[in-house]
Design a protein around this motif. Sequence first.
Motif, PDB file in Angstrom:
ATOM      1  N   LEU A 206       4.870   0.520   2.476  1.00 14.03           N
ATOM      2  CA  LEU A 206       3.940  -0.079   1.524  1.00 14.03           C
ATOM      3  C   LEU A 206       3.481  -1.448   2.009  1.00 14.03           C
ATOM      4  O   LEU A 206       2.288  -1.766   1.975  1.00 14.03           O
ATOM      5  CB  LEU A 206       4.594  -0.180   0.139  1.00 14.03           C
ATOM      6  N   LEU A 207       4.418  -2.252   2.495  1.00 17.11           N
ATOM      7  CA  LEU A 207       4.046  -3.578   3.007  1.00 17.11           C
ATOM      8  C   LEU A 207       3.140  -3.467   4.223  1.00 17.11           C
ATOM      9  O   LEU A 207       2.178  -4.236   4.348  1.00 17.11           O
ATOM     10  CB  LEU A 207       5.296  -4.379   3.372  1.00 17.11           C
ATOM     11  N   ASN A 208       3.425  -2.524   5.097  1.00 19.63           N
ATOM     12  CA  ASN A 208       2.558  -2.340   6.272  1.00 19.63           C
ATOM     13  C   ASN A 208       1.140  -1.965   5.847  1.00 19.63           C
ATOM     14  O   ASN A 208       0.167  -2.518   6.374  1.00 19.63           O
ATOM     15  CB  ASN A 208       3.131  -1.270   7.205  1.00 19.63           C
ATOM     16  N   ASP A 209       1.021  -1.048   4.895  1.00 21.17           N
ATOM     17  CA  ASP A 209      -0.294  -0.663   4.396  1.00 21.17           C
ATOM     18  C   ASP A 209      -1.003  -1.835   3.726  1.00 21.17           C
ATOM     19  O   ASP A 209      -2.199  -2.031   3.906  1.00 21.17           O
ATOM     20  CB  ASP A 209      -0.189   0.506   3.416  1.00 21.17           C
TER      21      ASP A 209
ATOM     22  N   LEU B  84       4.621  -1.043  -9.617  1.00 19.08           N
ATOM     23  CA  LEU B  84       5.374  -1.381  -8.416  1.00 19.08           C
ATOM     24  C   LEU B  84       6.867  -1.121  -8.595  1.00 19.08           C
ATOM     25  O   LEU B  84       7.524  -0.617  -7.691  1.00 19.08           O
ATOM     26  CB  LEU B  84       5.130  -2.849  -8.030  1.00 19.08           C
ATOM     27  N   SER B  85       7.379  -1.406  -9.757  1.00 19.07           N
ATOM     28  CA  SER B  85       8.813  -1.217  -9.986  1.00 19.07           C
ATOM     29  C   SER B  85       9.232   0.249  -9.913  1.00 19.07           C
ATOM     30  O   SER B  85      10.414   0.545  -9.775  1.00 19.07           O
ATOM     31  CB  SER B  85       9.222  -1.823 -11.333  1.00 19.07           C
ATOM     32  N   ASP B  86       8.257   1.163  -9.976  1.00 16.88           N
ATOM     33  CA  ASP B  86       8.563   2.597  -9.882  1.00 16.88           C
ATOM     34  C   ASP B  86       8.501   3.127  -8.449  1.00 16.88           C
ATOM     35  O   ASP B  86       8.849   4.285  -8.212  1.00 16.88           O
ATOM     36  CB  ASP B  86       7.598   3.403 -10.755  1.00 16.88           C
ATOM     37  N   VAL B  87       8.071   2.303  -7.500  1.00 13.33           N
ATOM     38  CA  VAL B  87       7.994   2.734  -6.101  1.00 13.33           C
ATOM     39  C   VAL B  87       9.412   2.863  -5.550  1.00 13.33           C
ATOM     40  O   VAL B  87      10.268   2.011  -5.787  1.00 13.33           O
ATOM     41  CB  VAL B  87       7.177   1.727  -5.255  1.00 13.33           C
ATOM     42  N   ASP B  88       9.651   3.932  -4.828  1.00 10.00           N
ATOM     43  CA  ASP B  88      10.950   4.163  -4.195  1.00 10.00           C
ATOM     44  C   ASP B  88      11.220   3.037  -3.190  1.00 10.00           C
ATOM     45  O   ASP B  88      10.386   2.786  -2.316  1.00 10.00           O
ATOM     46  CB  ASP B  88      10.930   5.519  -3.482  1.00 10.00           C
TER      47      ASP B  88
ATOM     48  N   ALA C 125       3.638   6.084  -7.695  1.00 13.17           N
ATOM     49  CA  ALA C 125       4.070   5.300  -8.847  1.00 13.17           C
ATOM     50  C   ALA C 125       2.864   4.754  -9.600  1.00 13.17           C
ATOM     51  O   ALA C 125       1.768   4.646  -9.071  1.00 13.17           O
ATOM     52  CB  ALA C 125       4.968   4.155  -8.389  1.00 13.17           C
ATOM     53  N   GLU C 126       3.111   4.433 -10.849  1.00 17.37           N
ATOM     54  CA  GLU C 126       2.096   3.763 -11.664  1.00 17.37           C
ATOM     55  C   GLU C 126       2.277   2.249 -11.614  1.00 17.37           C
ATOM     56  O   GLU C 126       1.325   1.492 -11.740  1.00 17.37           O
ATOM     57  CB  GLU C 126       2.182   4.244 -13.117  1.00 17.37           C
TER      58      GLU C 126
ATOM     59  N   LEU D 285      -2.617   1.532  -3.532  1.00 13.13           N
ATOM     60  CA  LEU D 285      -1.435   1.667  -2.682  1.00 13.13           C
ATOM     61  C   LEU D 285      -0.205   2.062  -3.490  1.00 13.13           C
ATOM     62  O   LEU D 285       0.582   2.907  -3.069  1.00 13.13           O
ATOM     63  CB  LEU D 285      -1.153   0.359  -1.936  1.00 13.13           C
ATOM     64  N   ILE D 286      -0.054   1.444  -4.644  1.00  8.49           N
ATOM     65  CA  ILE D 286       1.085   1.768  -5.502  1.00  8.49           C
ATOM     66  C   ILE D 286       1.029   3.239  -5.905  1.00  8.49           C
ATOM     67  O   ILE D 286       2.025   3.955  -5.844  1.00  8.49           O
ATOM     68  CB  ILE D 286       1.129   0.831  -6.727  1.00  8.49           C
ATOM     69  N   VAL D 287      -0.170   3.702  -6.262  1.00 10.43           N
ATOM     70  CA  VAL D 287      -0.352   5.115  -6.633  1.00 10.43           C
ATOM     71  C   VAL D 287      -0.098   6.008  -5.421  1.00 10.43           C
ATOM     72  O   VAL D 287       0.516   7.075  -5.542  1.00 10.43           O
ATOM     73  CB  VAL D 287      -1.761   5.342  -7.222  1.00 10.43           C
TER      74      VAL D 287
END
Length: 91
Positions: free
Chosen positions: A81-84, A70-74, A67-68, A61-63
């Motif tokens: 992301l939370l819904n997924d 979590l802190s890199d996710v927009d 992002a590699e 999901l993070i990818v």
Amino acid sequence: MKNLKQRLMQISEELRQLAESLEVTTEGVPQEPAPKITLEEVRGVLADISRAGFTADVKKLIVKYGAERLSDVDPNNYSSLLNDAKELMNA
């Protein structure tokens, strides 16, 4: 009888016009902003899901969100992301 029919049609038209004038719209009404989701909230949910045995899925999901880590996710993607992530638990 003819006058009654005409009067009923007139009343019907007046009611239709009144109903149209009373329709409520949300156009121009300020919308409350969605509550901000923080990195810490997302991290907590993903940690719980990871502990439930979905570590590899959490990483995917993070990818998926570009992002590699979590802190890199927009932050604009936190809600999606939370819904997924919650769907993983319901699958």
